[in-house]
Design a protein around this motif. Structure first.
Motif, mmCIF file in Angstrom:
data_model
loop_
_atom_site.group_PDB
_atom_site.id
_atom_site.type_symbol
_atom_site.label_atom_id
_atom_site.label_comp_id
_atom_site.label_asym_id
_atom_site.label_seq_id
_atom_site.Cartn_x
_atom_site.Cartn_y
_atom_site.Cartn_z
ATOM 1 N N THR A 119 -6.766 -3.303 -7.778
ATOM 2 C CA THR A 119 -7.870 -3.415 -9.017
ATOM 3 C C THR A 119 -6.792 -3.875 -10.057
ATOM 4 O O THR A 119 -7.234 -4.928 -10.910
ATOM 5 N N THR A 120 -5.401 -3.323 -9.967
ATOM 6 C CA THR A 120 -4.693 -3.911 -11.237
ATOM 7 C C THR A 120 -4.124 -5.362 -10.962
ATOM 8 O O THR A 120 -3.908 -6.027 -12.190
ATOM 9 N N SER B 43 -11.320 -4.329 -15.757
ATOM 10 C CA SER B 43 -10.993 -3.069 -15.021
ATOM 11 C C SER B 43 -12.184 -2.575 -14.260
ATOM 12 O O SER B 43 -12.000 -1.930 -13.252
ATOM 13 N N GLY C 272 -12.974 -4.653 -11.306
ATOM 14 C CA GLY C 272 -11.858 -4.427 -10.433
ATOM 15 C C GLY C 272 -11.903 -3.092 -9.696
ATOM 16 O O GLY C 272 -11.872 -2.968 -8.343
ATOM 17 N N MET C 273 -12.467 -2.015 -10.426
ATOM 18 C CA MET C 273 -12.535 -0.638 -9.793
ATOM 19 C C MET C 273 -13.724 -0.609 -8.630
ATOM 20 O O MET C 273 -13.468 0.070 -7.946
ATOM 21 N N ASN D 185 -9.761 -2.015 -4.857
ATOM 22 C CA ASN D 185 -9.328 -0.719 -4.934
ATOM 23 C C ASN D 185 -7.749 -0.500 -4.899
ATOM 24 O O ASN D 185 -7.366 -1.552 -4.328
ATOM 25 N N ASP E 254 -3.848 0.585 -6.811
ATOM 26 C CA ASP E 254 -3.108 -0.073 -7.705
ATOM 27 C C ASP E 254 -1.679 -0.374 -7.110
ATOM 28 O O ASP E 254 -1.097 0.490 -6.746
#
Lengths: 320, 250
Positions: B50-51, B125, B128-129, B133, B135
């Motif tokens: 995600t990040t 964000s 992405g979430m 998945n 980080d």
């Protein structure tokens, strides 16, 4: 006829030898005049005389090469925010944000000055008669409506002088008349001074109490409207009289016998004469003509219109 | 201060009342969601965390270029449009100095960019979430990326603000801006063998390069670039304000 120097504190706007040079060209040259409270003054001149440039200098949109403009005691050059506070203006056409409603546009200007209440805004909207159009986008406004909205934004912050550049540009006859009535009403009710620039002479004659004539950026003359015609009635000054008879040539022969009357022109086909004479001599004139069995059809004031005067001052030509 | 805030509010409304206001957000949303779907579909087995995805969207050398373009195109007219509409005549005959008026425009522009960046960051964000998945990058580094992006965008926006004041034309401003964005890479590449190149703004604008410990040209550092940026920004603003103050408004 010259207007006396005004030094009293009723002076709202004062131009002191205002000059604008662009390159080698002098657009406005040492122009000075002033406007008092409640006056409607016309700034008159042929196209290219420097009217718009003068107005832009008064409101600080363009700088001046020399001189200064004093509004309510503050210099537009050195104390801009203090001086401009007293000014409401439309320079050329009123331009708004077309994608916003009339109300949103006015609110823009409401936010720009402290202390304009919603009541004031509503009052101004009502004064210019735009109440029903306030929620329409300005894009859909006619030119007349935009002029009114322009006046509304100019009046919003209760200025002491209203400056309008060609306010009747593009208006139809009804719109022009309406504008004239507004201006007079505003000057009377709000007691503010108004400066209007225009080259529409007859319009200025009906609207203004005084005109300042400029040509090629220079001051030409300054006249109080109505004075040139009205003053003769009270004084012993000679006035222009139009006389229509059945035989102009014969009448002219007899009139020459009378003292104190001069014939300015004789129009034979229409049997009309233009005379310069005092009001008190008119009875004698009529007696003389009827004694010689000349029929008198008409006696009227031969007013010299502002247009005639204007042509005289500016030497004709260049009039739009 | 209250009266200045009201001027900023005015400027914000002038941007926000336009129909095209939402187009900018629509484009950013399309870019973020489109990129996410493309990566998901064609990214093969290795999907980003995600990040990583958020970082890619915001990074100057990732998809951040789109953000700069959108943010500056939609603010390019902030000064010039007043000249084009003629409304500048009404704006400048109020009881505010020209500097105050221009400052309120600059402030509104900065707010626009920040709001847009927050929108993009939050949307990235969320996307992405949903689609990815885990980080891998810490969120603090994503924030840092966003900070570099903000600086990069603000520099470009300030440069275009100056063009907007100078040219009084929205079209010309956008043209110059897009030209610089497209060719800044080539220009700096061609000039980077000369020593003076380190004083060129474009080589200093992306501070994220220093994170990896390298420098575009030897002798350059985060501090050096910050000073170069500050000098250019001051220059752009000085030119803007002096021009706007002196100009005869016809």
């Amino acid at each position: 006829m010259k207007v006396e120097n005004k030094t009293d504190q009723n002076v709202v706007l004062k131009l002191e030898k205002v000059t604008k040079q662009i390159g080698k060209q002098t657009i406005v040259n040492q122009l000075s005049f002033s406007i008092k409270k409640g006056e409607i003054v016309g700034l008159l001149g042929p196209n290219g005389a420097g009217k718009t440039t003068t107005i832009r200098m008064i409101v600080g949109l363009i700088g001046m090469t020399e001189g200064d403009v004093i509004i309510q005691g503050s210099s537009i050059k050195n104390q801009f925010t203090k001086a401009i506070r007293h000014v409401g203006a439309i320079v050329e056409n009123p331009e708004f944000y077309p994608y916003m409603s009339g109300l949103d546009n006015l609110k823009q200007y409401q936010r720009m000055t402290d202390g304009i209440t919603d009541e004031r805004l509503n009052r101004v909207v009502e004064l210019v008669g735009l109440k029903d159009a306030m929620n329409k986008r300005v894009k859909a406004y006619s030119l007349g409506m935009r002029q009114r909205l322009g006046i509304a934004q100019a009046l919003l912050h209760e200025p002491s002088i209203l400056i309008l550049d060609e306010p009747t540009n593009g208006l139809d006859p009804a719109g022009i008349r309406e504008m004239r009535d507004y201006l007079k009403q505003i000057a009377r009710e709000e007691g503010i001074a108004i400066l209007v620039s225009s080259h529409l002479l007859s319009e200025m004659e009906l609207t203004c109490s005084r005109v300042v004539v400029i040509q090629q950026g220079k001051f030409v003359t300054e006249r109080v409207i109505g004075e040139m015609n009205a003053s003769a009635k009270t004084s012993n000054e000679r006035t222009r009289i139009m006389l229509r008879v059945n035989d102009a040539a014969a009448a002219a022969g007899h009139i020459r016998e009378l003292k104190g009357i001069s014939i300015e022109s004789i129009n034979r086909p229409d049997n009309e004469l233009i005379l310069m004479m005092q009001d008190k001599d008119i009875p004698d004139l009529i007696t003389l003509l009827s004694a010689n069995s000349l029929a008198v059809y008409r006696i009227a004031d031969a007013k010299q219109s502002l247009e005639d005067e204007f042509l005289k001052w500016t030497g004709g030509g260049n009039i739009a | 201060m209250r009266s200045f805030m009201r001027l900023v509010q005015n400027e914000w409304l002038k941007l926000a009342k336009k129909r095209s206001f939402y187009i900018a957000y629509g484009i950013m949303a399309a870019v973020v969601i489109g990129a996410a779907i493309l990566i998901k579909q064609f990214g093969g087995g290795e999907l980003p965390a995600t990040t990583d995805f958020v970082d890619l969207i915001l990074a100057v050398d990732g998809l951040g270029g789109v953000f700069v373009m959108i943010a500056t195109i939609f603010t390019a007219g902030i000064v010039s449009i007043e000249h084009q509409l003629g409304s500048v005549k009404m704006l400048l005959i109020r009881s505010h100095s020209r500097s105050t008026i221009l400052a309120s425009k600059y402030a509104a522009m900065l707010i626009y960019i920040v709001v847009m960046l927050i929108f993009t960051g939050v949307l990235a964000s969320a996307t992405g979430m949903v689609l990815f998945n885990g980080d891998s990058l810490p969120w603090s580094e994503v924030l840092q990326t966003a900070g570099y992006q903000l600086l990069y965008t603000v520099i470009y926006a300030t440069l275009m603000f100056m063009f907007s004041v100078l040219t009084r034309s929205t079209g010309a401003t956008i043209g110059v801006g897009l030209f610089l964005m497209m060719f800044e890479g080539i220009i700096t590449m061609l000039l980077s063998r000369y020593d003076f190149a380190k004083y060129i703004l474009f080589l200093n604008m992306n501070l994220s390069v220093y994170d990896s410990g390298s420098a575009p040209i030897e002798g350059m550092s985060m501090g050096f670039s910050s000073i170069v940026i500050a000098v250019y920004m001051l220059l752009f603003l000085a030119v803007s304000f002096v021009t706007f103050n002196k100009r005869d408004v016809a």
